[in-house]
Design an enzyme around this catalytic site. Structure first.
Site, PDB file in Angstrom:
ATOM      1  N   HIS A 121       3.855   2.810  12.540  1.00  0.00           N
ATOM      2  CA  HIS A 121       2.838   3.917  12.678  1.00  0.00           C
ATOM      3  C   HIS A 121       3.267   4.852  13.897  1.00  0.00           C
ATOM      4  O   HIS A 121       2.597   5.818  14.522  1.00  0.00           O
ATOM      5  CB  HIS A 121       1.655   3.313  13.511  1.00  0.00           C
ATOM      6  N   ASP A 147       6.520   0.902   6.756  1.00  0.00           N
ATOM      7  CA  ASP A 147       4.848   0.930   6.317  1.00  0.00           C
ATOM      8  C   ASP A 147       4.218   1.826   5.583  1.00  0.00           C
ATOM      9  O   ASP A 147       3.886   2.722   6.090  1.00  0.00           O
ATOM     10  CB  ASP A 147       4.210   0.586   7.724  1.00  0.00           C
ATOM     11  N   GLU A 155      -4.805   1.958   2.593  1.00  0.00           N
ATOM     12  CA  GLU A 155      -4.902   0.750   3.422  1.00  0.00           C
ATOM     13  C   GLU A 155      -5.058   1.253   4.812  1.00  0.00           C
ATOM     14  O   GLU A 155      -5.677   0.356   5.742  1.00  0.00           O
ATOM     15  CB  GLU A 155      -3.587  -0.089   3.138  1.00  0.00           C
ATOM     16  N   GLU A 156      -4.479   2.260   5.222  1.00  0.00           N
ATOM     17  CA  GLU A 156      -4.314   2.587   6.600  1.00  0.00           C
ATOM     18  C   GLU A 156      -5.709   2.855   7.152  1.00  0.00           C
ATOM     19  O   GLU A 156      -5.902   2.535   8.511  1.00  0.00           O
ATOM     20  CB  GLU A 156      -3.178   3.525   7.013  1.00  0.00           C
ATOM     21  N   ASP A 171       3.535  -6.327   3.400  1.00  0.00           N
ATOM     22  CA  ASP A 171       2.943  -5.115   4.383  1.00  0.00           C
ATOM     23  C   ASP A 171       3.374  -5.473   5.631  1.00  0.00           C
ATOM     24  O   ASP A 171       2.656  -5.266   6.482  1.00  0.00           O
ATOM     25  CB  ASP A 171       1.580  -4.864   4.117  1.00  0.00           C
ATOM     26  N   HIS A 216       0.922  -1.074   0.066  1.00  0.00           N
ATOM     27  CA  HIS A 216       0.093   0.071  -0.025  1.00  0.00           C
ATOM     28  C   HIS A 216       0.801   1.085   0.062  1.00  0.00           C
ATOM     29  O   HIS A 216       1.934   1.444   0.531  1.00  0.00           O
ATOM     30  CB  HIS A 216      -0.963   0.171   1.131  1.00  0.00           C
TER      31      HIS A 216
END
Length: 501
Positions: free
Chosen positions: A470, A340, A374-375, A400, A328
């Protein structure tokens, strides 16, 4: 293997990619490396599966190889030859790392609805065009647009001290001041019930350290506090929630991620605090009443236009049958999203480029898909499925879970499909990616998985992944160029096997 396939490949003149010099030797912070060609770890425990809204896929379950794994010389020569060439091409090559540096440095974080995301999408399409892939394009997707705004939190009694926070993705804004109530788990909220009314609930549930013996992250069990904490606290009348960041390690770094408000439940402000600050709040609360002041400037704006970035290596015999590879392209709005999931996107681009450079055109089409959103919405996955779900997908591979040392793949399919792929494990020895386990996939390919499409997750070593995930620490300097390149080559090899067999 069809004789025509062998003759075609035998006639192709292969050339290994010349090594490219690194611009600099990067400062690398990474976990203990898996040895090249290393065997399987004893196993893992599967966490919860893909959750629409941004949670990561589960890692493989503890399933041993069920097929009789042949010696490499017993496999079809065409696959052995391709494995040798891809493994050789990856040695000393840093192209994926160089591309990721451009993505991360030029565009930074790529939250859905941001200009940086759209510029990054355009850049990836231009790169895939430069690589000679077929039909590079944007496919329109409407995505949510959540904006963080200004954030602040501080203890106001019995001491005064600033807290380090990140609002959870999708949180409502607001200013709240009140007494804190600390719980040690999500389940404790319902148990304490009315006692929490009018309080700011602090969920201080720790994520256990990574279990190297079982390759277990404990993420699936812990992330529920982030996803459901706000609604659970609102049900008992709390006015805000502070969640201990979902990570086992911290240098006072907060970790964001999507929350999910339940329909019919009041939406209350929600933020993540660092491990250190969660422990501080717990100590203060044990001594007596403690108060916190929280201000979140978050707001949700109307949906905006984005896109999936798509290109193909068109198959020579069955071009309408497709193997998807991808990651993503969006990220959270902290760090630069290298781990990420910029790394996963560059793996997919590089995998297709390696096959193209080496003249390896499989029977079926390999389609690179860089999914948007995606997130915090999974809109790219849903849009891809709406547009292409009726096409014949032979398999899909998602990357991912970062770019640690190559380890292998998790496979979701029938027992027969899993066993059939496990027979190819020796091909991946030279890349260190020969652990082929049952159980895997990814959030973006989950709609295809539900349709019964054979789904794989590329699984590098993830022992340090959730230290960065994140958080503001997700930056390019953490990426090991050799790990990234070998993961890309492993993805290329698996995609070729799936598209050729």
């Amino acid at each position: 293997m069809r004789p025509a396939s062998c003759l075609l490949l035998a006639a192709v003149a292969f050339a290994c990619q010349a090594s490219r010099p690194r611009e600099t030797a990067p400062p690398v912070i990474h976990a203990e490396s898996m040895p090249v060609g290393g065997g399987s770890l004893p196993g893992t425990h599967a966490s919860s599966g893909p959750v629409v809204g941004g949670d990561k896929p589960s890692l493989p379950s503890a399933t041993a190889v069920t097929a009789t794994t042949p010696r490499i010389e017993e496999l079809p020569p065409v696959f052995v030859d391709v494995a040798d060439r891809l493994t050789a091409a990856a040695q000393g090559r840093t192209r994926a790392w160089e591309l990721l540096a451009v993505l991360s440095d030029s565009f930074g974080h790529r939250l859905s609805g941001s200009r940086s995301l759209e510029k990054a999408i355009d850049w990836t399409i231009a790169q895939m065009k430069k690589d000679g892939l077929d039909n590079p394009r944007r496919e329109k997707v409407m995505v949510p647009r959540w904006v963080r705004g200004t954030e602040r939190a501080r203890v106001v009694a019995p001491i005064e001290r600033d807290l380090v926070i990140l609002g959870l993705g999708g949180t409502v804004g607001g200013k709240v001041r009140g007494e804190i109530a600390v719980v040690d788990s999500l389940a404790e909220i319902a148990t304490r019930g009315a006692e929490l009314r009018g309080k700011i609930v602090v969920i201080n549930q720790a994520m256990p350290p990574f279990d190297h013996a079982r390759h277990e992250t404990h993420y699936g069990d812990t992330v529920r506090i982030r996803g459901g904490g706000a609604s659970e606290a609102a049900k008992v009348g709390a006015k805000a929630v502070l969640v201990r960041s979902v990570t086992a390690n911290s240098l006072r770094s907060p970790h964001t991620g999507a929350l999910r408000y339940e329909d019919g439940v009041k939406k209350i402000p929600a933020a993540a605090v660092t491990l250190e600050d969660a422990e501080l709040l717990a100590r203060l609360a044990r001594r007596g009443p403690a108060q916190v002041e929280l201000s979140l400037g978050a707001k949700t704006l109307p949906d905006s236009e984005s896109a999936n970035a798509i290109a193909e290596l068109r198959g020579r015999e069955l071009p309408d049958e497709v193997v998807v590879i991808g990651g993503h392209i969006d990220s959270w709005d902290v760090g630069d999203g290298s781990t990420d999931d910029g790394a996963g996107c560059m793996m997919a681009i590089e995998a297709a480029a390696l096959l193209k450079e080496l003249g390896l055109v499989p029977r079926r089409t390999i389609r690179v898909v860089l999914f948007t959103n995606e997130e915090n919405g999974l809109r790219g996955a849903k849009a891809y499925h709406a547009a292409h779900g009726k096409e014949k997908h032979v398999a899909a591979i998602e990357a991912d879970t970062g770019s640690g040392a190559p380890r292998g793949f998790g496979i979701s399919g029938t027992p027969e499909e899993v066993a059939a792929l496990q027979r190819f494990a020796p091909l991946f020895d030279g890349l260190g990616a020969s652990v082929l386990e049952a159980g895997g996939g990814g959030a973006d390919i989950s709609p295809l998985t539900k349709d019964g499409v054979l789904s794989l997750g590329l699984h590098p070593d993830v022992s340090a992944y959730f230290d960065l995930h994140h958080s503001p620490a997700d930056t390019f300097d953490k990426i090991d160029p050799d790990h990234l390149e070998r993961n890309a080559a492993a993805m290329a090899l698996m995609a070729f096997v799936l598209a050729e067999r």
